[in-house]
Design a protein around this motif. Structure first.
Motif, PDB file in Angstrom:
ATOM      1  N   HIS A  82       0.868  -1.216  -0.347  1.00 56.28           N
ATOM      2  CA  HIS A  82       0.364  -0.034   0.403  1.00 56.28           C
ATOM      3  C   HIS A  82       0.889   1.217  -0.002  1.00 56.28           C
ATOM      4  O   HIS A  82       0.744   1.995  -0.871  1.00 56.28           O
ATOM      5  CB  HIS A  82      -1.199   0.586   1.800  1.00 56.28           C
ATOM      6  CG  HIS A  82      -1.748  -1.225   1.352  1.00 56.28           C
ATOM      7  ND1 HIS A  82      -3.056  -1.259  -0.307  1.00 56.28           N
ATOM      8  CD2 HIS A  82      -2.869  -1.889   2.032  1.00 56.28           C
ATOM      9  CE1 HIS A  82      -3.857  -2.004   0.316  1.00 56.28           C
ATOM     10  NE2 HIS A  82      -3.288  -2.475   1.468  1.00 56.28           N
ATOM     11  N   ALA A  83       1.988   1.292   0.892  1.00 55.44           N
ATOM     12  CA  ALA A  83       3.005   2.127   0.808  1.00 55.44           C
ATOM     13  C   ALA A  83       3.426   2.691  -0.537  1.00 55.44           C
ATOM     14  O   ALA A  83       3.679   3.763  -1.337  1.00 55.44           O
ATOM     15  CB  ALA A  83       3.374   2.033   2.206  1.00 55.44           C
ATOM     16  N   PHE A  84       4.021   1.547  -1.095  1.00 51.62           N
ATOM     17  CA  PHE A  84       4.385   1.790  -2.657  1.00 51.62           C
ATOM     18  C   PHE A  84       3.821   1.890  -3.540  1.00 51.62           C
ATOM     19  O   PHE A  84       3.552   3.028  -4.650  1.00 51.62           O
ATOM     20  CB  PHE A  84       5.013   0.092  -2.786  1.00 51.62           C
ATOM     21  CG  PHE A  84       4.858  -0.056  -4.192  1.00 51.62           C
ATOM     22  CD1 PHE A  84       6.644  -0.093  -4.396  1.00 51.62           C
ATOM     23  CD2 PHE A  84       5.165  -0.516  -5.124  1.00 51.62           C
ATOM     24  CE1 PHE A  84       7.054  -0.106  -5.898  1.00 51.62           C
ATOM     25  CE2 PHE A  84       4.325  -1.042  -6.634  1.00 51.62           C
ATOM     26  CZ  PHE A  84       6.158  -0.024  -6.693  1.00 51.62           C
ATOM     27  N   LEU A 127      -8.990   3.048   0.812  1.00 49.42           N
ATOM     28  CA  LEU A 127      -9.944   3.089  -0.106  1.00 49.42           C
ATOM     29  C   LEU A 127     -11.210   2.363   0.308  1.00 49.42           C
ATOM     30  O   LEU A 127     -12.129   2.298  -0.246  1.00 49.42           O
ATOM     31  CB  LEU A 127      -9.291   3.078  -1.248  1.00 49.42           C
ATOM     32  CG  LEU A 127     -11.024   3.538  -2.757  1.00 49.42           C
ATOM     33  CD1 LEU A 127     -10.845   4.378  -2.908  1.00 49.42           C
ATOM     34  CD2 LEU A 127      -9.415   3.533  -3.812  1.00 49.42           C
ATOM     35  N   ASP A 128     -10.278   0.769   0.671  1.00 49.38           N
ATOM     36  CA  ASP A 128     -11.266  -0.445   0.493  1.00 49.38           C
ATOM     37  C   ASP A 128     -12.217  -0.619   1.653  1.00 49.38           C
ATOM     38  O   ASP A 128     -12.807  -0.880   1.460  1.00 49.38           O
ATOM     39  CB  ASP A 128     -10.315  -1.465   1.057  1.00 49.38           C
ATOM     40  CG  ASP A 128      -9.407  -1.646  -0.431  1.00 49.38           C
ATOM     41  OD1 ASP A 128      -9.963  -1.625  -0.866  1.00 49.38           O
ATOM     42  OD2 ASP A 128      -7.959  -2.129  -0.274  1.00 49.38           O
ATOM     43  N   LEU A 129     -11.191   0.246   2.772  1.00 53.20           N
ATOM     44  CA  LEU A 129     -12.479   0.240   3.708  1.00 53.20           C
ATOM     45  C   LEU A 129     -14.015   1.062   2.912  1.00 53.20           C
ATOM     46  O   LEU A 129     -14.937   1.013   4.015  1.00 53.20           O
ATOM     47  CB  LEU A 129     -12.231   1.353   5.323  1.00 53.20           C
ATOM     48  CG  LEU A 129     -10.744   0.270   5.659  1.00 53.20           C
ATOM     49  CD1 LEU A 129     -10.062   1.354   7.049  1.00 53.20           C
ATOM     50  CD2 LEU A 129     -11.055  -1.423   5.832  1.00 53.20           C
ATOM     51  N   LEU A 130     -13.641   2.106   2.690  1.00 53.60           N
ATOM     52  CA  LEU A 130     -14.411   3.596   2.716  1.00 53.60           C
ATOM     53  C   LEU A 130     -16.060   2.891   1.383  1.00 53.60           C
ATOM     54  O   LEU A 130     -16.482   2.839   1.153  1.00 53.60           O
ATOM     55  CB  LEU A 130     -14.205   4.888   1.393  1.00 53.60           C
ATOM     56  CG  LEU A 130     -13.394   5.330   2.990  1.00 53.60           C
ATOM     57  CD1 LEU A 130     -13.207   6.739   2.167  1.00 53.60           C
ATOM     58  CD2 LEU A 130     -14.603   5.490   4.040  1.00 53.60           C
ATOM     59  N   TYR A 152      -3.513   6.890   2.505  1.00 56.89           N
ATOM     60  CA  TYR A 152      -2.550   5.421   2.374  1.00 56.89           C
ATOM     61  C   TYR A 152      -4.103   4.868   1.466  1.00 56.89           C
ATOM     62  O   TYR A 152      -5.073   4.751   2.149  1.00 56.89           O
ATOM     63  CB  TYR A 152      -2.776   5.524   3.508  1.00 56.89           C
ATOM     64  CG  TYR A 152      -2.400   3.457   3.830  1.00 56.89           C
ATOM     65  CD1 TYR A 152      -1.066   3.421   3.261  1.00 56.89           C
ATOM     66  CD2 TYR A 152      -2.748   2.335   4.400  1.00 56.89           C
ATOM     67  CE1 TYR A 152       0.400   1.918   3.348  1.00 56.89           C
ATOM     68  CE2 TYR A 152      -1.783   1.555   4.618  1.00 56.89           C
ATOM     69  CZ  TYR A 152      -0.953   1.075   4.314  1.00 56.89           C
ATOM     70  OH  TYR A 152      -0.191   0.110   4.368  1.00 56.89           O
ATOM     71  N   PRO A 153      -3.736   4.155   0.535  1.00 58.25           N
ATOM     72  CA  PRO A 153      -4.809   3.160  -0.405  1.00 58.25           C
ATOM     73  C   PRO A 153      -5.570   1.987   0.785  1.00 58.25           C
ATOM     74  O   PRO A 153      -6.557   2.185  -0.377  1.00 58.25           O
ATOM     75  CB  PRO A 153      -3.810   2.354  -1.346  1.00 58.25           C
ATOM     76  CG  PRO A 153      -3.052   3.000  -1.550  1.00 58.25           C
ATOM     77  CD  PRO A 153      -2.491   3.878  -0.082  1.00 58.25           C
TER      78      PRO A 153
END
Length: 234
Positions: A180-182, A196-199, A192-193
């Motif tokens: 995710h950091a990459f 987006l998955d959580l939202l 932090y990407p």
């Protein structure tokens, strides 16, 4: 059309910082119960830094072609899959297959992400969504071929001892934290990407924003309690 790295997602949705989001990943690791409270932050920071440093070699500027060229030059191909694939009730976004080195990008995930952003008032370029999917999985290829595995760079957990011999196991979730950091570094995201998955998950389940905010506050408190446990323990 908007660039993904120029949206202010915090204007529309509750947000969490990188450290707490990474903690939400770490706590799902099967070895998490064996991680001491004073090790939690070091695992998170170590994995995030490893991913960010790896990402500094690459930059996605909105043109997908150079990124794809980097991927192809690393002997990896990208294949788009029309059929959805799920983990439980959640869509899998992309997968990395080691032999032959292939990144599978699932179109239903691209569509889901596109619909989420449209509902949020953002018309995001399709190229940016593809980059978001492939960067994460490409990092795992680079772990195998260039950088080494994230979990091998960080301390392993001692599972048992037999005389002078120690049997250790790596904390595999640190690989996802680093990926995710990459991705965040390469695309130039301010968030932090994993956010987006959580939202998207909350949005799909039609959870109200106030409830999301409460859930995020609960996660913040859980993180705080976890890292302070050794301080408060008697």
């Amino acid at each position: 059309m908007m660039r993904l790295n120029r949206i202010s997602i915090e204007r529309v949705w509750p947000v969490l910082d990188t450290e707490v989001l990474a903690f939400s990943e770490l706590r799902q690791d099967e070895l998490y119960p064996s991680i001491r409270p004073n090790q939690i932050v070091s695992y998170i920071e170590g994995a995030v830094e490893f991913g960010r440093q790896a990402g500094k070699e690459y930059e996605y500027n909105g043109d997908l072609a150079p990124l794809m060229e980097h991927i192809v030059r690393s002997d990896t191909r990208v294949t788009f899959v029309d059929e959805p694939k799920k983990d439980g009730d959640k869509l899998i976004r992309a997968q990395y297959i080691r032999k032959p080195a292939t990144i599978l990008v699932y179109r239903p995930s691209l569509e889901q992400m596109d619909h989420f952003f449209l509902r949020s008032g953002f018309h995001i370029r399709q190229e940016d969504l593809i980059a978001l999917h492939v960067c994460h999985e490409w990092f795992h290829h680079l772990e195998d071929t260039r950088f080494g595995r994230t979990d091998d760079k960080l301390p392993k957990i001692v599972m048992r001892k037999v005389g002078p011999v120690m049997f250790k196991q790596p904390v595999e979730s640190t690989r996802e934290i680093a990926a995710h950091a990459f991705t965040q570094q390469v695309i130039g995201l301010s968030w932090y990407p994993l956010l987006l998955d959580l939202l998207i998950d909350y949005s799909e389940r039609k959870v109200k924003k106030e409830q999301i905010r409460d859930s995020f506050n609960g996660l913040k408190q859980e993180f705080k309690r976890a890292v302070e446990a050794d301080v408060t323990a008697v």
